[in-house]
Design a protein around this motif. Structure first.
Motif, PDB file in Angstrom:
ATOM      1  N   LEU A  14       0.821  -1.211   0.000  1.00  0.00           N
ATOM      2  CA  LEU A  14       0.000   0.000   0.000  1.00  0.00           C
ATOM      3  C   LEU A  14       0.854   1.260   0.000  1.00  0.00           C
ATOM      4  O   LEU A  14       0.335   2.372  -0.176  1.00  0.00           O
ATOM      5  N   TRP A  15       2.144   1.092   0.192  1.00  0.00           N
ATOM      6  CA  TRP A  15       3.057   2.241   0.263  1.00  0.00           C
ATOM      7  C   TRP A  15       4.126   2.209  -0.822  1.00  0.00           C
ATOM      8  O   TRP A  15       4.481   3.235  -1.403  1.00  0.00           O
ATOM      9  N   LEU A  16       4.643   1.028  -1.109  1.00  0.00           N
ATOM     10  CA  LEU A  16       5.756   0.900  -2.050  1.00  0.00           C
ATOM     11  C   LEU A  16       5.328   1.037  -3.504  1.00  0.00           C
ATOM     12  O   LEU A  16       4.208   0.703  -3.876  1.00  0.00           O
ATOM     13  N   THR A  17       6.256   1.523  -4.337  1.00  0.00           N
ATOM     14  CA  THR A  17       6.214   1.362  -5.785  1.00  0.00           C
ATOM     15  C   THR A  17       7.604   0.907  -6.214  1.00  0.00           C
ATOM     16  O   THR A  17       8.535   0.866  -5.407  1.00  0.00           O
ATOM     17  N   ILE A  18       7.754   0.594  -7.475  1.00  0.00           N
ATOM     18  CA  ILE A  18       9.050   0.138  -7.972  1.00  0.00           C
ATOM     19  C   ILE A  18      10.128   1.188  -7.726  1.00  0.00           C
ATOM     20  O   ILE A  18      11.294   0.856  -7.487  1.00  0.00           O
TER      21      ILE A  18
END
Length: 377
Positions: free
Chosen positions: A224-228
């Motif tokens: 819910l927080w991370l992206t690549i």
């Protein structure tokens, strides 16, 4: 308030933790017995350290993964593991699983069901931690799935396929390629409860929504927080499945925000010794691969509340962390087992590291960041 909500939606992930002091809304929340339907608590000294963290993070019921060394393929081994976990953390309710493997036969399924084992976890070979014994062909397990359907066990799917250069399959699109297997399994076993674990793509969200009610999905806190972009420079953000694009993160957030009961908490909290997350060279001169996993158990429910509030879904917290998963798994909350959160009077930060016996050190997800909620009881 509308301007504030818009600002929060537009803020980058690194800004989420700094917004706590300006948020309005309830100062206290009571939740009906939070449950985490995907947890790794390892074995040995690591298990001694991390198993108590499940309750510390606000979780009353934990669905435990079987990818130990060796994997848990026999009912007796699962029950022995459960007994050890209950010794370490006697107040936590542990729901146990078998590791899908040639040793898991229809007869073993019936034995497991009688022993109270809840499900079977499928790992495609080689896609994540301790998955070298994973499967390559779902068709050969159809008799097992039929027995599971009859006995009421849940099939938990790690929803990726192995990378394949010739087919242009990599960790970036492995989940999308898995969805055809999910659709076929759902069609062939309409009474089998199936959970697509730790979804990371908008395509997976839409696929789960399109399938019948016997198919659901878990969503982790860290996805819910991370992206690549936040994974690439930080080994402690590296996990399987890999976090994807901002649009995919938004699809996960929107799935929770919608209140759809198909989506619920499965943290995939996965501790690793900090040394295994850092670059190192073996005695033979080879560079070790970074271990895949984010560790969130010690502060899971306050973290989830902080994240959901950041994208306007705090009112969906009870459904996401308790009600939806318990309904799908048919595990009711126990009376008097509620959890209360409050806004802290002083800053509560995630610790930089957690230390255990035998020199074990684990760096938790969101280390050093501020949480917007804390546990009262």
């Amino acid at each position: 308030m509308q301007r504030l909500a818009a600002a929060l939606r537009l803020s980058t992930p690194t800004h989420i933790a700094t917004r706590r002091t300006i948020m309005s809304g309830p100062s206290q929340i009571t939740l009906p017995s939070p449950a985490d339907f995907h947890v790794h608590v390892r074995q040995g000294a690591m298990s001694e350290l991390v198993t108590p963290h499940v309750a510390q993070g606000g979780i009353r019921t934990a669905y435990i993964m079987p990818n130990l060394v060796p994997p848990l393929t026999k009912t007796e081994a699962v029950l022995a593991y459960k007994k050890d976990l209950e010794r370490i953390a006697p107040k936590t309710e542990f729901l146990m699983t078998l590791y899908l493997h040639p040793e898991v036969t229809p007869e073993e399924i019936r034995k497991a069901a009688k022993a109270g084992i809840s499900g079977v976890k499928s790992y495609p070979r080689g896609v994540t931690t301790n998955s070298s014994s994973g499967i390559e062909d779902y068709g050969v397990y159809y008799p097992v799935f039929k027995a599971m359907e009859e006995e009421g066990l849940v099939l938990n799917l790690h929803g990726e396929v192995p990378s394949d250069d010739e087919k242009n399959i990599s960790i970036l699109n492995a989940e999308k390629h898995f969805l055809e297997h999910l659709r076929k399994l759902a069609a062939d076993f309409p009474k089998l409860r199936i959970v697509l674990e730790h979804v990371t793509t908008s395509e997976a969200v839409e696929c789960v929504k399109s399938l019948p009610a016997n198919v659901a999905a878990t969503i982790t806190a860290h996805h819910l927080w991370l992206t690549i972009d936040t994974v690439a420079p930080q080994p402690h953000h590296f996990c399987k499945p890999l976090a994807k694009e901002p649009k995919d993160r938004k699809a996960l957030q929107d799935a929770i925000k919608s209140g759809n009961p198909k989506f619920f908490l499965g943290s995939d909290s996965a501790p690793h010794p900090s040394a295994s997350k850092a670059p190192s060279i073996s005695e033979s001169g080879e560079l070790h691969a970074c271990a895949a996993g984010c560790y969130t158990s010690p502060y899971l429910v306050p973290l989830v509340a902080t994240l959901l509030e950041s994208f306007g879904a705090l009112d969906k917290l009870a459904g996401y962390v308790s009600e939806h998963g318990r309904a799908f798994y048919k595990v009711p909350a126990k009376a008097g087992d509620e959890l209360t959160l409050r806004r802290p009077a002083t800053a509560v930060k995630v610790p930089a590291r957690l230390d255990g016996a035998e020199g074990i050190e684990v760096v938790p997800f969101w280390a050093g960041k501020e949480l917007g909620w804390e546990i009262v009881n």
